[in-house]
Scaffold this motif. Structure first.
Motif, short mmCIF file in Angstrom:
data_model
loop_
_atom_site.label_atom_id
_atom_site.label_comp_id
_atom_site.label_asym_id
_atom_site.label_seq_id
_atom_site.Cartn_x
_atom_site.Cartn_y
_atom_site.Cartn_z
N GLU A 110 -18.83 13.18 4.81
CA GLU A 110 -18.04 12.23 4.04
C GLU A 110 -16.82 12.90 3.40
N ALA A 111 -17.02 14.07 2.80
CA ALA A 111 -15.93 14.75 2.09
C ALA A 111 -14.84 15.24 3.03
N LEU A 112 -15.24 15.79 4.16
CA LEU A 112 -14.27 16.36 5.10
C LEU A 112 -13.80 15.33 6.13
N GLN A 113 -14.39 14.17 6.10
CA GLN A 113 -14.05 13.05 6.98
C GLN A 113 -14.08 13.45 8.46
N MET A 114 -15.12 14.19 8.79
CA MET A 114 -15.37 14.56 10.19
C MET A 114 -16.86 14.84 10.35
N GLU A 115 -17.37 14.62 11.52
CA GLU A 115 -18.81 14.80 11.76
C GLU A 115 -19.15 16.29 11.72
N ILE A 116 -20.10 16.64 10.84
CA ILE A 116 -20.57 18.02 10.70
C ILE A 116 -22.01 18.05 11.20
N ALA A 117 -22.30 18.91 12.14
CA ALA A 117 -23.64 19.01 12.71
C ALA A 117 -24.54 19.84 11.79
N VAL A 118 -25.82 19.50 11.78
CA VAL A 118 -26.81 20.24 10.99
C VAL A 118 -26.82 21.71 11.41
N GLY A 119 -26.67 21.97 12.71
CA GLY A 119 -26.64 23.34 13.22
C GLY A 119 -25.49 24.14 12.62
N ASP A 120 -24.34 23.50 12.45
CA ASP A 120 -23.19 24.17 11.84
C ASP A 120 -23.46 24.52 10.38
N VAL A 121 -24.17 23.64 9.69
CA VAL A 121 -24.52 23.88 8.29
C VAL A 121 -25.47 25.08 8.21
N LEU A 122 -26.49 25.10 9.07
CA LEU A 122 -27.45 26.22 9.07
C LEU A 122 -26.76 27.54 9.40
N GLU A 123 -25.86 27.53 10.38
CA GLU A 123 -25.12 28.75 10.72
C GLU A 123 -24.27 29.22 9.56
N SER A 124 -23.66 28.29 8.87
CA SER A 124 -22.81 28.64 7.72
C SER A 124 -23.64 29.23 6.59
N ILE A 125 -24.83 28.70 6.35
CA ILE A 125 -25.70 29.24 5.31
C ILE A 125 -26.09 30.68 5.66
N GLU A 126 -26.41 30.93 6.93
CA GLU A 126 -26.73 32.30 7.36
C GLU A 126 -25.53 33.23 7.16
N ALA A 127 -24.34 32.76 7.48
CA ALA A 127 -23.13 33.56 7.32
C ALA A 127 -22.87 33.86 5.84
N ILE A 128 -23.08 32.86 4.99
CA ILE A 128 -22.91 33.06 3.54
C ILE A 128 -23.87 34.14 3.06
N ASN A 129 -25.13 34.05 3.46
CA ASN A 129 -26.12 35.03 3.03
C ASN A 129 -25.80 36.43 3.53
#
Length: 186
Positions: free
Chosen positions: A30-49
Protein backbone atom coordinates in the motif's frame (compact mmCIF):
# COMPACT_ATOMS: atom_id res chain seq x y z
CA UNK A 1 20.74 -0.81 1.89
CA UNK A 2 17.77 -0.58 -0.41
CA UNK A 3 14.54 1.32 0.07
CA UNK A 4 12.56 -1.84 0.87
CA UNK A 5 14.88 -2.62 3.78
CA UNK A 6 14.48 0.90 5.18
CA UNK A 7 10.70 0.58 5.11
CA UNK A 8 10.83 -2.86 6.75
CA UNK A 9 13.06 -1.53 9.51
CA UNK A 10 10.62 1.33 10.12
CA UNK A 11 7.65 -1.05 10.34
CA UNK A 12 9.36 -3.52 12.67
CA UNK A 13 10.68 -0.69 14.84
CA UNK A 14 7.32 1.04 15.29
CA UNK A 15 5.31 -2.14 15.86
CA UNK A 16 4.45 -2.53 19.54
CA UNK A 17 4.27 -6.32 19.21
CA UNK A 18 5.67 -8.77 16.66
CA UNK A 19 4.48 -7.78 13.20
CA UNK A 20 3.54 -10.61 10.85
CA UNK A 21 5.16 -11.08 7.45
CA UNK A 22 1.76 -10.66 5.83
CA UNK A 23 1.16 -7.38 7.63
CA UNK A 24 4.57 -6.10 6.55
CA UNK A 25 3.84 -7.13 2.97
CA UNK A 26 0.39 -5.45 2.98
CA UNK A 27 1.77 -2.20 4.44
CA UNK A 28 4.63 -2.09 1.94
CA UNK A 29 2.33 -2.83 -1.00
CA UNK A 30 0.00 0.00 0.00
CA UNK A 31 2.72 2.50 0.97
CA UNK A 32 4.95 1.92 -2.05
CA UNK A 33 1.98 1.45 -4.39
CA UNK A 34 3.46 -1.65 -5.97
CA UNK A 35 3.09 -5.37 -5.34
CA UNK A 36 5.71 -6.61 -2.86
CA UNK A 37 6.18 -10.36 -2.62
CA UNK A 38 6.51 -12.10 0.75
CA UNK A 39 9.77 -13.64 -0.52
CA UNK A 40 11.21 -10.16 -1.10
CA UNK A 41 10.28 -9.17 2.46
CA UNK A 42 11.97 -12.29 3.89
CA UNK A 43 15.11 -11.67 1.81
CA UNK A 44 15.22 -8.07 2.98
CA UNK A 45 14.93 -9.12 6.64
CA UNK A 46 17.86 -11.51 6.15
CA UNK A 47 19.88 -8.73 4.50
CA UNK A 48 19.07 -6.33 7.36
CA UNK A 49 20.22 -8.89 9.92
CA UNK A 50 23.46 -9.52 8.01
CA UNK A 51 24.19 -5.79 7.98
CA UNK A 52 23.38 -5.48 11.69
CA UNK A 53 25.72 -8.39 12.44
CA UNK A 54 28.52 -7.01 10.25
CA UNK A 55 28.38 -3.60 11.89
CA UNK A 56 28.25 -5.03 15.42
CA UNK A 57 24.88 -3.75 16.56
CA UNK A 58 23.51 -5.23 19.80
CA UNK A 59 20.12 -6.01 18.26
CA UNK A 60 18.59 -7.60 15.20
CA UNK A 61 15.22 -8.66 13.81
CA UNK A 62 13.97 -11.93 15.30
CA UNK A 63 11.05 -14.13 14.27
CA UNK A 64 8.97 -14.36 17.42
CA UNK A 65 5.29 -14.77 18.32
CA UNK A 66 4.15 -15.25 14.75
CA UNK A 67 5.89 -12.10 13.53
CA UNK A 68 9.09 -10.08 13.56
CA UNK A 69 10.49 -7.78 16.22
CA UNK A 70 13.72 -5.96 17.02
CA UNK A 71 15.31 -7.64 20.05
CA UNK A 72 18.70 -7.45 21.68
CA UNK A 73 21.11 -10.27 20.95
CA UNK A 74 21.40 -13.04 23.57
CA UNK A 75 24.92 -12.00 24.61
CA UNK A 76 23.47 -8.76 26.02
CA UNK A 77 20.78 -10.49 28.07
CA UNK A 78 22.55 -9.96 31.41
CA UNK A 79 22.89 -6.22 30.88
CA UNK A 80 19.26 -5.83 29.83
CA UNK A 81 18.12 -7.98 32.78
CA UNK A 82 19.92 -5.69 35.23
CA UNK A 83 18.29 -2.65 33.67
CA UNK A 84 14.81 -4.19 33.76
CA UNK A 85 15.30 -5.30 37.36
CA UNK A 86 16.41 -1.82 38.41
CA UNK A 87 13.51 -0.24 36.56
CA UNK A 88 10.98 -2.52 38.24
CA UNK A 89 12.41 -1.75 41.68
CA UNK A 90 11.82 1.97 41.37
CA UNK A 91 9.52 2.85 44.19
CA UNK A 92 6.50 5.05 44.05
CA UNK A 93 6.79 8.52 45.55
CA UNK A 94 4.77 9.40 48.65
CA UNK A 95 2.38 11.50 46.54
CA UNK A 96 1.89 8.62 44.08
CA UNK A 97 1.17 6.22 46.96
CA UNK A 98 -1.32 8.65 48.48
CA UNK A 99 -3.04 9.07 45.13
CA UNK A 100 -3.07 5.31 44.56
CA UNK A 101 -4.64 4.74 47.97
CA UNK A 102 -7.34 7.32 47.25
CA UNK A 103 -8.09 5.70 43.90
CA UNK A 104 -8.15 2.20 45.41
CA UNK A 105 -10.59 3.10 48.18
CA UNK A 106 -12.80 5.60 46.31
CA UNK A 107 -12.86 4.15 42.78
CA UNK A 108 -14.12 5.04 40.30
CA UNK A 109 -12.96 8.58 41.00
CA UNK A 110 -12.24 11.73 39.02
CA UNK A 111 -8.98 13.65 39.20
CA UNK A 112 -10.71 16.66 40.76
CA UNK A 113 -12.14 14.47 43.53
CA UNK A 114 -8.62 13.09 44.21
CA UNK A 115 -7.24 16.61 44.36
CA UNK A 116 -10.03 17.67 46.71
CA UNK A 117 -9.14 14.83 49.10
CA UNK A 118 -5.36 15.39 48.88
CA UNK A 119 -5.57 19.17 48.85
CA UNK A 120 -2.99 19.43 46.05
CA UNK A 121 -2.79 18.72 42.32
CA UNK A 122 -2.13 15.11 41.39
CA UNK A 123 -1.57 15.25 37.62
CA UNK A 124 2.00 13.93 37.84
CA UNK A 125 1.09 11.12 40.26
CA UNK A 126 -1.82 9.99 38.08
CA UNK A 127 0.43 10.02 35.01
CA UNK A 128 3.09 7.88 36.77
CA UNK A 129 0.45 5.43 38.01
CA UNK A 130 -0.94 5.12 34.49
CA UNK A 131 2.58 4.53 33.12
CA UNK A 132 3.18 1.79 35.69
CA UNK A 133 -0.25 0.37 34.78
CA UNK A 134 -1.37 0.33 38.42
CA UNK A 135 -4.46 2.35 37.52
CA UNK A 136 -6.57 2.59 34.40
CA UNK A 137 -9.30 4.73 32.92
CA UNK A 138 -12.66 3.23 33.83
CA UNK A 139 -14.87 5.57 31.83
CA UNK A 140 -16.33 9.04 32.10
CA UNK A 141 -18.50 10.55 34.81
CA UNK A 142 -22.05 11.61 34.02
CA UNK A 143 -21.40 15.15 35.26
CA UNK A 144 -20.64 18.43 33.53
CA UNK A 145 -17.58 18.14 31.34
CA UNK A 146 -17.66 14.32 31.54
CA UNK A 147 -14.39 13.99 33.51
CA UNK A 148 -12.37 10.77 33.28
CA UNK A 149 -12.91 8.16 35.99
CA UNK A 150 -9.90 6.24 37.32
CA UNK A 151 -9.72 2.89 39.05
CA UNK A 152 -7.16 0.24 39.89
CA UNK A 153 -5.99 -2.29 37.31
CA UNK A 154 -5.41 -6.03 37.40
CA UNK A 155 -1.68 -5.27 37.71
CA UNK A 156 -2.49 -3.41 40.95
CA UNK A 157 -4.28 -6.49 42.27
CA UNK A 158 -1.36 -8.74 41.30
CA UNK A 159 1.25 -6.35 42.72
CA UNK A 160 -0.46 -6.10 46.11
CA UNK A 161 -1.50 -9.75 46.18
CA UNK A 162 -5.24 -9.26 46.46
CA UNK A 163 -8.04 -10.94 44.53
CA UNK A 164 -10.70 -8.28 44.91
CA UNK A 165 -10.81 -4.65 45.95
CA UNK A 166 -12.82 -5.75 49.01
CA UNK A 167 -9.62 -7.47 50.24
CA UNK A 168 -7.96 -4.09 50.88
CA UNK A 169 -7.33 -3.45 54.58
CA UNK A 170 -10.00 -1.37 56.28
CA UNK A 171 -9.40 1.57 58.61
CA UNK A 172 -10.40 -0.55 61.61
CA UNK A 173 -7.44 -2.83 60.81
CA UNK A 174 -5.07 0.10 61.52
CA UNK A 175 -6.86 1.75 64.45
CA UNK A 176 -5.35 1.32 67.87
CA UNK A 177 -7.51 1.06 70.92
CA UNK A 178 -7.28 4.10 73.12
CA UNK A 179 -7.48 4.03 76.87
CA UNK A 180 -11.00 4.07 78.12
CA UNK A 181 -11.86 5.76 81.42
CA UNK A 182 -11.92 3.20 84.16
CA UNK A 183 -9.61 0.72 82.42
CA UNK A 184 -5.94 0.34 83.17
CA UNK A 185 -3.53 0.38 80.24
CA UNK A 186 -0.95 -2.39 80.05
Amino acid sequence: MNILQHHIQALVFCAQSPISIEEIQRCLTEALQMEIAVGDVLESIEAINEQLNDTGFAFQIYAIGGGYQFLTKPEYQDTVSVYLKQKSKKKLSASALETLAIIAYKQPITRSAMEQIRGVGCDYAVQKLLEKELIEIKGKADTIGRPVLYGTSQKFMDYFGINHIKDLPQLKDFATEENVIGEIAD
